[in-house]
Structure formats: C-alpha cells, structure tokens
Design a protein around this motif. Structure first.
Motif, mmCIF file in Angstrom:
data_model
loop_
_atom_site.group_PDB
_atom_site.id
_atom_site.type_symbol
_atom_site.label_atom_id
_atom_site.label_comp_id
_atom_site.label_asym_id
_atom_site.label_seq_id
_atom_site.Cartn_x
_atom_site.Cartn_y
_atom_site.Cartn_z
ATOM 1 N N UNK A 107 0.841 -1.204 0.000
ATOM 2 C CA UNK A 107 0.000 0.000 0.000
ATOM 3 C C UNK A 107 0.874 1.251 0.000
ATOM 4 N N UNK A 108 2.059 1.148 -0.538
ATOM 5 C CA UNK A 108 2.931 2.328 -0.632
ATOM 6 C C UNK A 108 2.363 3.310 -1.658
ATOM 7 N N UNK A 109 2.739 4.583 -1.501
ATOM 8 C CA UNK A 109 2.346 5.585 -2.478
ATOM 9 C C UNK A 109 1.063 6.313 -2.182
ATOM 10 N N UNK A 110 0.497 6.155 -0.970
ATOM 11 C CA UNK A 110 -0.710 6.896 -0.632
ATOM 12 C C UNK A 110 -0.390 8.379 -0.509
ATOM 13 N N UNK A 111 -1.386 9.219 -0.792
ATOM 14 C CA UNK A 111 -1.196 10.659 -0.750
ATOM 15 C C UNK A 111 -1.533 11.229 0.624
ATOM 16 N N UNK A 112 -0.871 12.340 0.985
ATOM 17 C CA UNK A 112 -1.215 13.048 2.204
ATOM 18 C C UNK A 112 -2.522 13.807 2.021
ATOM 19 N N UNK A 113 -3.170 14.137 3.157
ATOM 20 C CA UNK A 113 -4.428 14.885 3.105
ATOM 21 C C UNK A 113 -4.287 16.186 2.339
ATOM 22 N N UNK A 114 -3.138 16.880 2.490
ATOM 23 C CA UNK A 114 -2.944 18.173 1.841
ATOM 24 C C UNK A 114 -2.963 18.042 0.330
ATOM 25 N N UNK A 115 -2.545 16.879 -0.166
ATOM 26 C CA UNK A 115 -2.513 16.685 -1.613
ATOM 27 C C UNK A 115 -3.817 16.111 -2.135
ATOM 28 N N UNK A 116 -4.581 15.451 -1.264
ATOM 29 C CA UNK A 116 -5.799 14.797 -1.706
ATOM 30 C C UNK A 116 -6.931 15.782 -1.932
ATOM 31 N N UNK A 117 -7.839 15.394 -2.833
ATOM 32 C CA UNK A 117 -8.993 16.239 -3.100
ATOM 33 C C UNK A 117 -10.286 15.592 -2.625
ATOM 34 N N UNK A 118 -10.327 14.259 -2.548
ATOM 35 C CA UNK A 118 -11.525 13.597 -2.062
ATOM 36 C C UNK A 118 -11.594 13.728 -0.543
ATOM 37 N N UNK A 119 -12.754 14.118 0.007
ATOM 38 C CA UNK A 119 -12.838 14.330 1.464
ATOM 39 C C UNK A 119 -12.643 13.056 2.260
ATOM 40 N N UNK A 120 -12.903 11.893 1.652
ATOM 41 C CA UNK A 120 -12.734 10.632 2.378
ATOM 42 C C UNK A 120 -11.550 9.849 1.829
ATOM 43 N N UNK A 121 -10.506 10.575 1.411
ATOM 44 C CA UNK A 121 -9.291 9.925 0.953
ATOM 45 C C UNK A 121 -8.450 9.439 2.127
ATOM 46 N N UNK A 122 -7.588 8.484 1.856
ATOM 47 C CA UNK A 122 -6.728 7.902 2.889
ATOM 48 C C UNK A 122 -5.373 8.587 2.848
ATOM 49 N N UNK A 123 -5.003 9.256 3.931
ATOM 50 C CA UNK A 123 -3.700 9.907 4.013
ATOM 51 C C UNK A 123 -2.652 8.913 4.501
ATOM 52 N N UNK A 124 -1.392 9.319 4.417
ATOM 53 C CA UNK A 124 -0.329 8.453 4.931
ATOM 54 C C UNK A 124 -0.490 8.252 6.428
ATOM 55 N N UNK A 125 -0.879 9.314 7.158
ATOM 56 C CA UNK A 125 -1.057 9.183 8.606
ATOM 57 C C UNK A 125 -2.175 8.209 8.944
#
Length: 491
Positions: A107-125
C-alpha cells in the motif's frame, strides 16, 4: 478513454456476489471496484486473491486516482479482509487450502491529506494508524490462540503446517498521536502473522528517544527514505540518530528539515558535532538525496558533505544562510555534475550570491531537472544573469520562482527566454509587483493588497503567449501549492 475490458469490469463489480472468473481478471476487477468505491466487492476479491502480491499502485494506477476517489473506506476494507483471512487461518484447520494466495500487500504511495482532493481519501497518517491497528489486532489474537492451544490437548499437532503470514509494505507517517500504536505494531516483529515493512519513514515532533526506538524496530532492508522534521534534534541529537541509519543498506533519501542545526558560532563541541555529522553521512553508501532545509550552515557545507563518497542527485538547502564559499564548494564538487534537483530557496541573490549562483547553475546544467529559487529577492534587474544560466539547463522540467519581485514585463521576458527549453513543463512564477497596490513596500506584500483582476489578466496573457508559441504543454502558475515539487524517486 476507458477500455472495453475496464467498462465490463465496472458492470461486473456493480453486482454482488461476483461470479467465478479467471485469475487474470482479478486485477481489473479490483481496479474497477476501488475506483467505484465498492468495499464489499474488494473484500470478496481479497478473500479469493489468486496471486502472492497485491500492489495498490500497480493495479489502481496513477497517484491522481487516489486523490479523486473515495479511497479510505476501500483501503480499510482491504486491510480488514486480510486480517479476517489470517484469523480464519489460525482458527480453522485446513483453511490455508483456500483460494487466497496473498503473501504481500503493498500500500505504498498513498497521498497526504494536503494533496488529496476527495474528502474521504486515505492519508499516509491514517493509513499508518489503520495498518498498525491491524498488526496489533492480529498479534493479540495470535497470542490468545497460542495460549488456548497450549492448555488444550486438542491443539494442532507439531506436524501441522504453520499458518499463513502476510507482509505489508507501507510508507509510515508518525507523530505523537500515532507513536504508541505504531510502536506496538513494530515490536510484534517477525513473530506476527501480519508484518509491517516500511519503505518511507516520516516522523514529526517526536522526542529523540521515540525516534531511536522506532528506527531500531524497523526492518532495515526495505527502507529507502527517512524523513525527520520538526523534531528539534540539533547536532547532538542527529549524532545519536544517524548511526542507526547506516544499518539501512538501501537508504537513498535522508530529509532533515527544521532539525535546529546552527553552525554559525563555532565552539569545540560544535566542531565535534560537524565532524560526527559528516562521518555518519559518509557511511550512507546508497544516499542520493539530502535535505537540510532551514539549517544554518553558513560556511560549513564543505565540512558537512566532505565524507560522501558518491554524488548526491538531490540537494535541498532552502533557508540555510549559505555563503559564497558554500556555493564555490558545490560548484567545484562532484555533486554539481550529478544534481537533478536543487532547492536554494530563501537566499538573497540580489547581491553577492548572484554570481556564485550563476556559476553553480552552469556546472549543474547538464543534469538539472528541478530548480527552486523561491523567496530569493530576485528582481527584473537580475533576470539577464539568471536567464543566461537557465537557458543552458537543457533538461530542466520544473522551475520554482514564487515570492520574488518580478514585474509583468519581467515575467514575459522569462517566458520567452525559457520556452526554448524542450523538457520544461512547470513554472511557478511570482505574483508580479505591479499586481499590488501602488507605493507598497515589496518586502511587506499582503494578500488583501493584491489586485486580483490584474493578476487574472496577467495569467491570461501568459497563457496566450504559451499558446502562440506552441507550448501549451507548459504549466505557468502563481499557486505554489497546486503542483507539488518533483519527488526524487520520480525523477
């Protein structure tokens, strides 16, 4: 345009349960279920996964797809499905003969919240926390099962096959909130059926003891980046942390911004600290990227980098109070011929540093792909010198100049002189000084003093210039946050 195969997969995952399908269709079904936000279908696919590896990025595709789609629930569903498979493998004799052959979840390569645009996206944290909780849950269940088995004459015989295990490859982001659960997950180690393998490790605002504990708990073989920021380590702390990093044979990127390093007032202790820092950096044989941003390195860059035996390809020295002697060292070093990414933001190039910068850019021109010179007090009067060097950087892909003091006329000159660079795709330009209200001190530019209509007119004019020159492939933007800097591993 979607392929006929993908469109068919989307129709198929719209209904549950799925019919029996050939193994080679599982990846496209997984992609369709993920992009359409169907967590229950993903759970079913994991339960029957016919391959040893499930790699999110290879299957789902580009980073942007993680940003634009509701990934959080889907990723959580996959993690929970893996946990369920491992628990059933413990509890039900013979379950390991099930169709699921999964051994590695990547599951490497997930985006941080700051980069994501979908409100229910999965951040690295949040991904780190979810994975850590899953590892702890499996480890706890495993211990309880073993205790029950040791008390029961009906426990599995010594000849029974060992239960199936899964390695999870992930990028981990840790702060004070997630430290405890991650520490528990890593301490479970190889004894757990769900093992956490770190690719990129980022820790923020942790104490020295916490950083040391986590680094010691990582499997060193897979770590390619360590990012320690806002940890107030200082030279003394770094000299305790860096020896641990020499155990990571594949460490290519070390990022140490905001580490409270200040070497401007030499003392005997400081001299020893610089020697220690240089010595430990020299032990990192695979190191290719180094970020020392917001350190105060005035006149000491040679001493800090002198032990490196292989050239750096990415060097970030933003707001490092460098002197002409530091630029002279870089220009003469073997790093100059290898640098692909260079960040010198926050230095005053309006006076004595302009010529050293010009010489450095000339030396790096054959390899440089990404250059950041943000907030460097550059004005129209400096453009001729800067452009003479930039035009030699024939491979340049992105250029960051936000926060400087160019006029609209200066930006036009910059555009005309850089469109000849064939690989240039992104320019982050400063808001022109003539787009602010008159009699404004450029050192105190405030957002409310911006003439937005003027800025929009300038943006439109730059767009027309790009179109007329046939370079619509180049993005010119005054927003420094919309397009992230090129990551070293994507160069």
């Amino acid at each position: 345009m979607d392929s006929l195969l993908f469109l068919s997969a989307r129709r198929l995952v719209a209904h549950r349960p799925l019919p029996t399908v050939p193994a080679q269709l599982y990846p496209v079904l997984f992609q369709a279920a993920f992009l359409d936000g169907r967590p229950l279908v993903l759970k079913d696919l994991v339960a029957q996964w016919p391959f040893p590896v499930l790699n999110f990025q290879q299957i789902v595709g580009r980073h942007e797809l993680f940003q634009d789609h509701p990934s959080k629930l889907c990723i959580q569903s996959v993690i929970l499905a893996v946990v369920e498979q491992l628990r059933r493998g413990l509890e039900e004799p013979g379950y390991d003969s099930s169709p699921c052959h999964l051994r590695v979840l990547d599951v490497t390569g997930l985006q941080d919240d700051a980069a994501g645009r979908a409100p229910d996206g999965m951040s690295v944290w949040s991904g780190t926390v979810a994975l850590a909780k899953a590892c702890v849950e499996i480890s706890k269940h495993q211990r309880e099962f073993q205790k029950r088995g040791s008390r029961s004459h009906k426990s599995h015989s010594s000849t029974a096959a060992a239960p199936r295990s899964v390695d999870v490859h992930a990028d981990l982001f840790i702060n004070g909130t997630s430290y405890g659960i991650l520490c528990d997950a890593l301490q479970a180690g190889n004894a757990s059926l769900l093992r956490l393998k770190c690719r990129e490790f980022q820790a923020e605002e942790l104490c020295l003891a916490g950083i040391v504990s986590l680094l010691k708990s990582l499997d060193p073989s897979g770590v390619r980046r360590v990012d320690l920021r806002f940890n107030n380590l200082g030279l003394e702390g770094l000299c305790l942390v860096l020896p641990l990093l020499s155990q990571f044979p594949n460490l290519r990127s070390l990022r140490l911004p905001y580490s409270n390093i200040d070497v401007r007032r030499p003392t005997p202790e400081l001299v020893l600290g610089i020697q220690c820092l240089a010595r430990e950096l020299g032990k990192l044989q695979s190191l290719r990227e180094l970020n020392l941003g917001s350190s105060r390195l005035s006149g000491k860059l040679r001493q800090i980098l002198c032990k490196l035996e292989t050239p750096l390809e990415s060097l970030e020295l933003a707001f490092c109070s460098l002197l002409p002697s530091d630029f002279a060292f870089l220009s003469q070093s073997f790093h100059a011929l290898a640098l692909k990414k260079l960040d010198l933001s926050g230095h005053d190039f309006s006076q004595t540093l302009l010529q050293p910068l010009q010489h450095l850019l000339e030396e790096t021109s054959a390899s440089l792909l990404h250059l950041d010179l943000m907030e460097c007090r550059l004005m129209d009067s400096h453009l001729a010198t800067l452009l003479a060097s930039l035009q030699r950087c024939s491979l340049l892909r992105s250029l960051g100049l936000f926060g400087n003091y160019f006029s609209t006329a200066g930006l036009k000159d910059l555009l005309w002189k850089t469109i000849v660079l064939p690989d240039l795709r992104l320019v982050v330009y400063p808001i022109p000084v003539d787009c602010y209200k008159p009699r404004l001190d450029p050192g105190w530019i405030l957002e409310e003093q911006l003439d937005r209509e003027c800025l929009e007119a300038v943006s439109a004019e730059l767009g027309r210039m790009l179109e007329s020159s046939g370079r619509v492939d180049v993005v010119w933007t005054s927003n420094p946050y919309r397009h992230g800097a090129l990551d070293y591993f994507s160069l």
